[in-house]
Structure formats: structure tokens, C-alpha cells
Design a protein around this motif. Sequence first.
Motif, short mmCIF file in Angstrom:
data_model
loop_
_atom_site.label_atom_id
_atom_site.label_comp_id
_atom_site.label_asym_id
_atom_site.label_seq_id
_atom_site.Cartn_x
_atom_site.Cartn_y
_atom_site.Cartn_z
N MET A 1 0.82 -1.19 0.00
CA MET A 1 0.00 0.00 0.00
C MET A 1 0.87 1.25 0.00
SD MET A 1 -3.31 0.64 2.24
CE MET A 1 -3.66 2.25 2.86
N HIS A 2 2.00 1.19 -0.61
CA HIS A 2 2.89 2.34 -0.63
C HIS A 2 2.81 3.10 -1.94
CE1 HIS A 2 4.59 1.20 3.17
NE2 HIS A 2 4.70 -0.03 2.73
N ASP A 3 2.10 2.58 -2.91
CA ASP A 3 1.93 3.26 -4.18
C ASP A 3 0.92 4.40 -4.02
OD1 ASP A 3 2.05 3.84 -6.88
OD2 ASP A 3 0.61 2.29 -7.42
N THR A 4 1.19 5.54 -4.65
CA THR A 4 0.32 6.71 -4.51
C THR A 4 -1.08 6.44 -5.06
OG1 THR A 4 2.27 8.11 -4.74
CG2 THR A 4 0.14 9.15 -5.02
N THR A 5 -1.17 5.74 -6.17
CA THR A 5 -2.47 5.44 -6.76
C THR A 5 -3.28 4.52 -5.85
OG1 THR A 5 -1.46 5.62 -8.93
CG2 THR A 5 -3.61 4.58 -8.82
N THR A 6 -2.62 3.54 -5.26
CA THR A 6 -3.30 2.62 -4.36
C THR A 6 -3.79 3.35 -3.12
OG1 THR A 6 -1.84 0.87 -5.13
CG2 THR A 6 -3.08 0.44 -3.13
N ARG A 7 -2.97 4.23 -2.59
CA ARG A 7 -3.40 5.01 -1.41
C ARG A 7 -4.59 5.89 -1.73
NH1 ARG A 7 1.21 6.90 2.62
NH2 ARG A 7 2.31 4.93 2.79
N ALA A 8 -4.57 6.53 -2.89
CA ALA A 8 -5.70 7.39 -3.27
C ALA A 8 -6.97 6.57 -3.44
CB ALA A 8 -5.37 8.13 -4.56
N LEU A 9 -6.84 5.38 -4.00
CA LEU A 9 -8.01 4.52 -4.18
C LEU A 9 -8.58 4.09 -2.83
CD1 LEU A 9 -9.86 2.97 -6.10
CD2 LEU A 9 -8.21 1.09 -6.02
N TRP A 10 -7.72 3.67 -1.91
CA TRP A 10 -8.20 3.27 -0.58
C TRP A 10 -8.78 4.46 0.19
CZ3 TRP A 10 -9.71 -1.17 0.74
CH2 TRP A 10 -9.13 -2.32 0.20
N PHE A 11 -8.20 5.65 0.00
CA PHE A 11 -8.74 6.85 0.62
C PHE A 11 -10.15 7.12 0.11
CE2 PHE A 11 -9.44 11.42 0.73
CZ PHE A 11 -9.11 11.72 2.05
N ALA A 12 -10.36 7.00 -1.19
CA ALA A 12 -11.68 7.23 -1.77
C ALA A 12 -12.69 6.20 -1.30
CB ALA A 12 -11.58 7.23 -3.29
N ILE A 13 -12.28 4.94 -1.23
CA ILE A 13 -13.18 3.88 -0.75
C ILE A 13 -13.56 4.13 0.70
CG2 ILE A 13 -13.30 1.43 -0.18
CD1 ILE A 13 -11.64 0.94 -2.74
N GLY A 14 -12.59 4.48 1.52
CA GLY A 14 -12.87 4.76 2.93
C GLY A 14 -13.77 5.96 3.11
N LEU A 15 -13.55 6.99 2.31
CA LEU A 15 -14.38 8.19 2.41
C LEU A 15 -15.81 7.90 1.97
CD1 LEU A 15 -14.35 11.15 3.15
CD2 LEU A 15 -13.75 11.66 0.79
N LEU A 16 -15.98 7.15 0.89
CA LEU A 16 -17.34 6.80 0.45
C LEU A 16 -18.06 5.94 1.48
CD1 LEU A 16 -16.78 6.14 -3.34
CD2 LEU A 16 -18.05 8.03 -2.29
N ALA A 17 -17.36 4.99 2.06
CA ALA A 17 -17.98 4.16 3.09
C ALA A 17 -18.36 4.99 4.31
CB ALA A 17 -17.03 3.03 3.49
N ALA A 18 -17.50 5.93 4.69
CA ALA A 18 -17.80 6.79 5.84
C ALA A 18 -19.00 7.71 5.55
CB ALA A 18 -16.57 7.62 6.20
N ILE A 19 -19.12 8.18 4.33
CA ILE A 19 -20.27 9.02 3.96
C ILE A 19 -21.56 8.21 4.03
CG2 ILE A 19 -21.34 10.20 2.01
CD1 ILE A 19 -18.54 11.25 1.30
N ILE A 20 -21.51 6.96 3.60
CA ILE A 20 -22.70 6.11 3.69
C ILE A 20 -23.08 5.88 5.15
CG2 ILE A 20 -23.55 3.77 3.27
CD1 ILE A 20 -21.92 3.87 0.63
N VAL A 21 -22.10 5.63 6.01
CA VAL A 21 -22.37 5.44 7.44
C VAL A 21 -22.95 6.71 8.04
CG1 VAL A 21 -21.27 5.10 9.69
CG2 VAL A 21 -20.67 3.62 7.78
#
Length: 67
Positions: A1-21
Motif C-alpha cells: 500500500m505504498h503506491d500513490t495510486t493505491t493510497r488514493a483509491l483506498w482513501f476514496a473507498i474509505g471516504l465513500l464508506a464513511a459518507i454512507i455510514v
Amino acid sequence: MHDTTTRALWFAIGLLAAIIVGAAAGLLSWLDGRSVPGSILIAGAGCSGAFFLFIAAAHFVTSRPER
């Protein structure tokens, strides 16, 4: 999880999940009879709590133990 693209993708997934919660928490509190501003505050607390929990879990899973 050290790649910038991977981090951005996980950030977006976490943010979307948090918005749904947060949206679910706000909707449930409004249906329970709270005022709209109170429900918005509850939604914000639920969203931020879920997002910080996601960030902490991601850090725990990807960090290496120090020896």
C-alpha cells in the motif's frame, strides 16, 4: 500500500464508506424524531468516526512491526 495510486483509491473507498455510514446515522436519527440540525451533527460524527476507524485499521494492517 505504498503506491500513490493505491493510497488514493483506498482513501476514496474509505471516504465513500464513511459518507454512507454518516448518511445512515443522520437518517435514522431524523426518523427517530430529532431535529434536522441535530441529525446533521449526528451524521457528521458518524462519518468522521467511521473514516478515522478506517484510517486506523488501514494503518494497523499495512504497518510493519518494529523489532
